[in-house]
Write a protein that holds these residues in place. Structure first.
Motif, PDB file in Angstrom:
ATOM      1  N   SER A  94       0.839  -1.198   0.000  1.00 10.49           N
ATOM      2  CA  SER A  94       0.000   0.000   0.000  1.00 10.49           C
ATOM      3  C   SER A  94       0.866   1.237   0.000  1.00 10.49           C
ATOM      4  O   SER A  94       2.094   1.161   0.136  1.00 10.49           O
ATOM      5  CB  SER A  94      -0.919   0.004   1.230  1.00 10.49           C
ATOM      6  OG  SER A  94      -0.158   0.094   2.410  1.00 10.49           O
ATOM      7  N   SER A 101      -1.326  -6.449   0.596  1.00 13.75           N
ATOM      8  CA  SER A 101      -2.300  -7.474   0.205  1.00 13.75           C
ATOM      9  C   SER A 101      -1.538  -8.632  -0.418  1.00 13.75           C
ATOM     10  O   SER A 101      -0.620  -8.427  -1.213  1.00 13.75           O
ATOM     11  CB  SER A 101      -3.313  -6.939  -0.805  1.00 13.75           C
ATOM     12  OG  SER A 101      -4.083  -5.896  -0.264  1.00 13.75           O
ATOM     13  N   TRP A 120      -7.996 -12.046  -1.841  1.00 16.52           N
ATOM     14  CA  TRP A 120      -7.145 -10.981  -1.337  1.00 16.52           C
ATOM     15  C   TRP A 120      -7.029 -11.130   0.182  1.00 16.52           C
ATOM     16  O   TRP A 120      -8.021 -11.012   0.903  1.00 16.52           O
ATOM     17  CB  TRP A 120      -7.736  -9.607  -1.654  1.00 16.52           C
ATOM     18  CG  TRP A 120      -7.521  -9.104  -3.039  1.00 16.52           C
ATOM     19  CD1 TRP A 120      -6.602  -8.188  -3.455  1.00 16.52           C
ATOM     20  CD2 TRP A 120      -8.260  -9.470  -4.224  1.00 16.52           C
ATOM     21  NE1 TRP A 120      -6.718  -7.959  -4.804  1.00 16.52           N
ATOM     22  CE2 TRP A 120      -7.732  -8.727  -5.307  1.00 16.52           C
ATOM     23  CE3 TRP A 120      -9.318 -10.344  -4.462  1.00 16.52           C
ATOM     24  CZ2 TRP A 120      -8.216  -8.845  -6.594  1.00 16.52           C
ATOM     25  CZ3 TRP A 120      -9.794 -10.470  -5.758  1.00 16.52           C
ATOM     26  CH2 TRP A 120      -9.250  -9.723  -6.800  1.00 16.52           C
ATOM     27  N   GLN A 122      -5.748  -9.338   3.308  1.00 20.09           N
ATOM     28  CA  GLN A 122      -5.307  -8.007   3.704  1.00 20.09           C
ATOM     29  C   GLN A 122      -4.394  -8.089   4.925  1.00 20.09           C
ATOM     30  O   GLN A 122      -4.620  -8.913   5.827  1.00 20.09           O
ATOM     31  CB  GLN A 122      -6.521  -7.121   4.018  1.00 20.09           C
ATOM     32  CG  GLN A 122      -7.516  -6.995   2.877  1.00 20.09           C
ATOM     33  CD  GLN A 122      -6.915  -6.351   1.643  1.00 20.09           C
ATOM     34  OE1 GLN A 122      -6.179  -5.382   1.733  1.00 20.09           O
ATOM     35  NE2 GLN A 122      -7.227  -6.896   0.476  1.00 20.09           N
ATOM     36  N   SER A 135     -13.325  -9.360  -1.234  1.00 16.83           N
ATOM     37  CA  SER A 135     -11.956  -9.859  -1.345  1.00 16.83           C
ATOM     38  C   SER A 135     -11.880 -11.251  -1.953  1.00 16.83           C
ATOM     39  O   SER A 135     -10.926 -11.991  -1.730  1.00 16.83           O
ATOM     40  CB  SER A 135     -11.291  -9.867   0.040  1.00 16.83           C
ATOM     41  OG  SER A 135     -11.165  -8.559   0.531  1.00 16.83           O
ATOM     42  N   ARG A 177      -9.577  -5.469  -6.866  1.00 24.01           N
ATOM     43  CA  ARG A 177     -10.385  -6.090  -5.808  1.00 24.01           C
ATOM     44  C   ARG A 177     -11.814  -5.553  -5.845  1.00 24.01           C
ATOM     45  O   ARG A 177     -12.042  -4.354  -5.951  1.00 24.01           O
ATOM     46  CB  ARG A 177      -9.759  -5.803  -4.439  1.00 24.01           C
ATOM     47  CG  ARG A 177     -10.490  -6.470  -3.276  1.00 24.01           C
ATOM     48  CD  ARG A 177      -9.662  -6.368  -2.007  1.00 24.01           C
ATOM     49  NE  ARG A 177      -9.497  -4.985  -1.577  1.00 24.01           N
ATOM     50  CZ  ARG A 177     -10.302  -4.370  -0.710  1.00 24.01           C
ATOM     51  NH1 ARG A 177     -11.323  -5.014  -0.186  1.00 24.01           N
ATOM     52  NH2 ARG A 177     -10.069  -3.125  -0.364  1.00 24.01           N
TER      53      ARG A 177
END
Length: 389
Positions: A94, A101, A120, A122, A135, A177
Motif C-alpha cells: 500500500s 495485500s 485478497w 489483507q 476480497s 479487488r
C-alpha cells in the motif's frame, strides 16, 4: 521446510551458492507448502518479507542478509473451498508501506463457472486477515488464473494472465479487488505457464512470458495509452469549434491553457451546439482537489464531446480509471463534481449509478446550464440540478 540460498550471477548466467538459512517447524509453516514469494522491502538493507503458502498463509521475515529466517505472527488459514491447490501468488504493497495485500489464485472443489477463485488477504505490519466480502473473485473453468503480477513501478497495480483451454490461448487482464474482470488488455495465441514484469529505463515496462508447450520465452513491451487526453475531437456538425486549442477530448486544467475564447464559449453554450462540454473536478473527503498520482497535478479537466464520443461523463469515467488505476480505495471516498452545458447523457448517468452502487465513488454532483428532466436528480449520493443564477 523453507530455506534461503544465495544466487550467484556471472555474466548472463545464474547459479546457486551456499545455503544461508533454513526453517522447518511444521507447526508454524503448516502442511503442503507449494508456493513462496517475497515482496519489495523498503526497510533495512539485508531484510525482506517472505510469504509461504500451504494449508495456511504465513508471513516470515529474512534478516541479517539472509542468514536469519523466522516466522512472524502473521498467519491465516486458506479457505476450505480452495484446498485443491494454489496456482499463483503475488504481493501488493500500500501507499503507506505498512499495509499490504497477498493475492492468490486457487483451484476449488467446484466445477464450471466457479472452478477457480482469487482471494485478497489483507495485512498490516505482521498481521493478516482472511478474505471477506469483495476480497474474493470466482472464475470459470475457461479462465484459469495462471499468473498474478504486480507492476514493479507501482506494486498496487495488479494484473492477471488467464489460460483458456477451449482455444489454447491466454489473456492479460487488469485485476482490481471487488470488480469482475473487464475485457482483456491483450490475448496471446498460446497458453502461458509463467510470466514476469521487468522495469526498463524511462518508465518502460516489459512482460516476459513462458509459452507452455514450446517453453519459448517471449518479450512484450507494455505502453500506457493516454485515452481521451490524447484523442483529437472532431466537430463536423459545428465547424466554428475547430478553433478550440488544444482540441483533445480531455484536457488537464493544471497542465494546459484550457479556457475558451469568449466567442467559442458563446457557441458551446448556445442551443445550436450539439456537443457536450464539461469541467470536472475530483474532491477528496476533506474537500480538497485530489491530485493525480503520476503528475502530482490537481485533477481538474476540461472535457469536450465530439463526433466519436459525445457523452462527457463516459469520457471522465474512462480518464479516472486510467489516472487513478492504483488508487481504488482512495477514489471510493472522493466526490466527482461536474459543470455541464447540457443535460447528462443516458449512458453516462447509468455508468455513474453503477460506480456509486459499487462504491467506486463516494458521491457525484452535476450542475447543468439546462436540464431536460428534473427527475434525474437521483439519490442523496448523486445530485443533478441546473446552475443557480
Amino acid at each position: 521446510f523453507v530455506c534461503i540460498v544465495e544466487v550467484i550471477t556471472s555474466g548472463r548466467g545464474l547459479s546457486l551458492g551456499k545455503e544461508l538459512a533454513t526453517y522447518d517447524k511444521t507447526s508454524m509453516l503448516g502442511k503442503g507448502l507449494s508456493h513462496i514469494i517475497s515482496c519489495n522491502w523498503t526497510g533495512q538493507v539485508g531484510e525482506a518479507d517472505v510469504f509461504v503458502v500451504g494449508n495456511i498463509l504465513r508471513k516470515m521475515k529474512v534478516e541479517d542478509n539472509g542468514s536469519v529466517l523466522k516466522p512472524t505472527s502473521g498467519r491465516v488459514p486458506i479457505p476450505p473451498e480452495c484446498m485443491d491447490g494454489t496456482i499463483s501468488i503475488c504481493v501488493a504493497t500500500s501507499a503507506n508501506k505498512k499495509g499490504f495485500s497477498v493475492i492468490s489464485s486457487f483451484r476449488t472443489k467446484s466445477a464450471g463457472k466457479n472452478k477457480y477463485q482469487i482471494n485478497w488477504f489483507q495485512g498490516r505490519n505482521d498481521e493478516m486477515s482472511v478474505p471477506t466480502g469483495k476480497s474474493s473473485l470466482k472464475l470459470s473453468e475457461e479462465q484459469e488464473p495462471a499468473v498474478i503480477l504486480a507492476d514493479p513501478r507501482d506494486a498496487r497495480a495488479i494484473y492477471l494472465i488467464c489460460n483458456s483451454g477451449a482455444d489454447q490461448s491466454a489473456s492479460l487482464y487488469k485485476l482490481v479487488r471487488g470488480r469482475k474482470l473487464d475485457e482483456p488488455i491483450f490475448t496471446f495465441p498460446f497458453q502461458v505457464s509463467e510470466a514476469v514484469f521487468v522495469a526498463g529505463a524511462d518508465k518502460n515496462l516489459f512482460l516476459l512470458v513462458l509459452e507452455s508447450l514450446s517453453l519459448n520465452l517471449k518479450v512484450f513491451h507494455l505502453m500506457k495509452t493516454e485515452g481521451f487526453r490524447g484523442q483529437q475531437a472532431a466537430w463536423s456538425a459545428c465547424n466554428e469549434l475547430q478553433g478550440i486549442v488544444p482540441s483533445f477530448h480531455a484536457v488537464s486544467c493544471a497542465q494546459h491553457r484550457w479556457q475558451l475564447q469568449p466567442a467559442l464559449a458563446d457557441i458551446v453554450l448556445s442551443y445550436r451546439c450539439p456537443y457536450q462540454l464539461a469541467l470536472a473536478t475530483l474532491l477528496t473527503g476533506s474537500g480538497d482537489i485530489a491530485t493525480e498520482p503520476e503528475s502530482g497535478s490537481h485533477y481538474r479537466l476540461r472535457v469536450m464531446g465530439g463526433d466519436q464520443q459525445n457523452d462527457v461523463i463516459l469520457i471522465v469515467l474512462d480518464d479516472l480509471e486510467r489516472s487513478l488505476e492504483s488508487e481504488e480505495d482512495a477514489l471510493s471516498s472522493m466526490t466527482l463534481r461536474m459543470c455541464m452545458n447540457s443535460s447528462p447523457g443516458r449512458e453516462g448517468m447509468s455508468q455513474l449509478s453503477a460506480w456509486l452502487m459499487a462504491g467506486r465513488l463516494a458521491s457525484v454532483e452535476i450542475q447543468c446550464t439546462r436540464l431536460e428532466n428534473e427527475c434525474m436528480s437521483g439519490s442523496d449520493r448523486m445530485v443533478v440540478q441546473t446552475v443557480s443564477t
